[in-house]
Design a protein around this motif. Structure first.
Motif, PDB file in Angstrom:
ATOM      1  N   GLU A  32       0.944  -1.124   0.009  1.00  0.00           N
ATOM      2  CA  GLU A  32       0.020   0.028   0.088  1.00  0.00           C
ATOM      3  C   GLU A  32       0.945   1.147   0.168  1.00  0.00           C
ATOM      4  OE1 GLU A  32      -2.699   0.035   3.301  1.00  0.00           O
ATOM      5  OE2 GLU A  32      -3.507  -2.068   2.848  1.00  0.00           O
ATOM      6  N   ALA A  33       0.445   2.128  -0.838  1.00  0.00           N
ATOM      7  CA  ALA A  33       1.131   3.348  -0.808  1.00  0.00           C
ATOM      8  C   ALA A  33       0.550   4.172   0.274  1.00  0.00           C
ATOM      9  CB  ALA A  33       1.071   4.184  -2.346  1.00  0.00           C
ATOM     10  N   SER A  63     -12.930   1.500   7.408  1.00  0.00           N
ATOM     11  CA  SER A  63     -13.003   0.027   7.326  1.00  0.00           C
ATOM     12  C   SER A  63     -11.633  -0.531   7.342  1.00  0.00           C
ATOM     13  CB  SER A  63     -13.877  -0.220   6.011  1.00  0.00           C
ATOM     14  OG  SER A  63     -13.223   0.329   4.972  1.00  0.00           O
ATOM     15  N   GLU A  64     -10.914   0.318   6.625  1.00  0.00           N
ATOM     16  CA  GLU A  64      -9.427  -0.211   6.696  1.00  0.00           C
ATOM     17  C   GLU A  64      -8.624  -0.341   8.084  1.00  0.00           C
ATOM     18  OE1 GLU A  64      -7.707   1.177   2.164  1.00  0.00           O
ATOM     19  OE2 GLU A  64      -7.881   2.637   4.039  1.00  0.00           O
ATOM     20  N   ASP A 110     -10.317  -3.087   9.982  1.00  0.00           N
ATOM     21  CA  ASP A 110      -9.764  -4.128   9.818  1.00  0.00           C
ATOM     22  C   ASP A 110      -8.365  -4.341  10.410  1.00  0.00           C
ATOM     23  OD1 ASP A 110      -9.550  -6.792   8.082  1.00  0.00           O
ATOM     24  OD2 ASP A 110      -7.988  -5.746   7.037  1.00  0.00           O
ATOM     25  N   ILE A 111      -7.550  -3.309  10.218  1.00  0.00           N
ATOM     26  CA  ILE A 111      -6.108  -3.420  10.761  1.00  0.00           C
ATOM     27  C   ILE A 111      -6.182  -3.664  12.120  1.00  0.00           C
ATOM     28  CG2 ILE A 111      -4.118  -1.980  11.038  1.00  0.00           C
ATOM     29  CD1 ILE A 111      -4.262  -0.809   8.380  1.00  0.00           C
ATOM     30  N   ALA A 112      -6.808  -2.975  12.829  1.00  0.00           N
ATOM     31  CA  ALA A 112      -7.146  -3.121  14.310  1.00  0.00           C
ATOM     32  C   ALA A 112      -7.427  -4.430  14.710  1.00  0.00           C
ATOM     33  CB  ALA A 112      -8.201  -1.900  14.996  1.00  0.00           C
ATOM     34  N   GLU A 113      -8.340  -5.200  14.014  1.00  0.00           N
ATOM     35  CA  GLU A 113      -8.931  -6.412  14.204  1.00  0.00           C
ATOM     36  C   GLU A 113      -7.819  -7.471  13.983  1.00  0.00           C
ATOM     37  OE1 GLU A 113     -12.369  -9.830  13.096  1.00  0.00           O
ATOM     38  OE2 GLU A 113     -12.349  -7.448  12.023  1.00  0.00           O
ATOM     39  N   VAL A 169      -5.050   2.630  16.002  1.00  0.00           N
ATOM     40  CA  VAL A 169      -4.554   2.791  14.731  1.00  0.00           C
ATOM     41  C   VAL A 169      -4.461   4.067  13.985  1.00  0.00           C
ATOM     42  CG1 VAL A 169      -4.882   1.554  12.223  1.00  0.00           C
ATOM     43  CG2 VAL A 169      -5.242   0.354  14.362  1.00  0.00           C
ATOM     44  N   PHE A 170      -5.576   4.683  14.036  1.00  0.00           N
ATOM     45  CA  PHE A 170      -5.702   6.125  13.557  1.00  0.00           C
ATOM     46  C   PHE A 170      -4.633   7.071  14.070  1.00  0.00           C
ATOM     47  CE2 PHE A 170     -10.138   5.360  12.189  1.00  0.00           C
ATOM     48  CZ  PHE A 170      -9.905   5.681  10.825  1.00  0.00           C
TER      49      PHE A 170
END
Length: 291
Positions: free
Chosen positions: A149-150, A157-158, A161-164, A173-174
């Motif tokens: 990913e750039a 949603s991204e 998904d990463i947090a999960e 994450v943010f």
């Protein structure tokens, strides 16, 4: 071949990182028996030559691990150097009787030192300070890199998904992603533009109260207010001192006495009270000047 028959010559000065890597790869690898024998010599007799052989035989491991962190833009040689510190710590703590090879035991220590170096030097201001933040820092960067990913702003949603996948909160994450996106800002301006220098961060950090002249002036004022004022009041006669105190040195919750109130109290005219006050103030100024 026994451990004592191994040849680990002391490396000579090397001119480049490539020469160092070539030299590291030339050191012989140890068998399990040789490794245990050297580790016991170090543990039982504090044999520094045994420690040296254990370190040199695993330099290639540090080179291999350090190569995985080149994406942070830090010098390869520095990453290897920090990894070598971790390797030496691992050798010192290695117990050959636990049934684990040094290579497996050392990986944790090597990565820990490299991680610490990256977190201290990737940005001038640390972006991860707690243990959980450090874990998220490396996992998030690795995950984004694996997915090809750039850099871009994460959608909800991204981030979810990463947090999960990483077992953390979406907000974390943010927060870490925002730290990735933020760049370093020079404390000082370019030097060519006066306006740029005026609004540079260094100008926000200036504390005028810390200037030597300000510090000296503040100290002098405090001295006059304390020692100097007491000395000046002591130079007055009792009536003059009382008039000055009642007129000028009352507490914040009290009201200063008027000339007429003091005149009635001392049985003189208001003009006489004013003259006593003026003379007392002149004398005090003289005392403060000499303080």
């Amino acid at each position: 071949m026994t451990s004592s028959a191994l040849i680990f010559p002391t490396p000579s000065a090397l001119g480049s990182i490539d020469q160092y890597i070539q030299a590291a790869n030339r050191f012989p690898m140890l068998t399990e028996e040789q490794e245990k024998a050297l580790a016991r010599r170090l543990s039982n007799a504090n044999d520094l030559d045994a420690a040296r052989q254990l370190v040199l035989s695993h330099l290639r491991l540090v080179v291999s691990i350090a190569r995985n962190y080149l994406g942070y833009g830090l010098p390869h040689a520095d990453l290897i150097q920090e990894g070598n510190v971790g390797l030496m710590k691992a050798v010192k703590r290695f117990d050959p009787d636990r049934g684990v090879r040094l290579v497996s035991f050392a990986i944790h220590w090597i990565k820990a030192e490299i991680h610490e170096y990256i977190l201290k030097n990737w940005r001038l201001v640390k972006i991860a300070t707690t243990k959980s933040q450090r874990k998220l820092f490396f996992n998030l960067r690795s995950l984004r890199s694996q997915n090809g990913e750039a850099p871009h702003s994460l959608t909800n949603s991204e981030a979810s998904d990463i947090a999960e996948r990483l077992g953390v909160k979406t907000e974390e994450v943010f927060e870490m992603e925002s730290r990735f996106a933020g760049g370093d800002v020079a404390l000082e301006g370019s030097g060519d533009d006066d306006e740029d220098r005026h609004y540079s961060p260094i100008s926000w950090l200036v504390d005028p109260a810390a200037e030597p002249a300000e510090v000296l002036e503040t100290a002098q004022i405090e001295h006059l207010q304390d020692t100097g004022l007491k000395s000046a009041l002591a130079s007055l006669d009792e009536r003059s001192r009382a008039i000055v105190q009642r007129r000028w040195l009352v507490a914040e919750d009290e009201t200063a006495a008027t000339l007429h109130e003091l005149a009635a109290e001392y049985g003189v005219s208001a003009e006489r009270i004013r003259q006593i006050e003026v003379k007392a103030m002149q004398k005090m100024r003289g005392q403060l000047t000499m303080a």
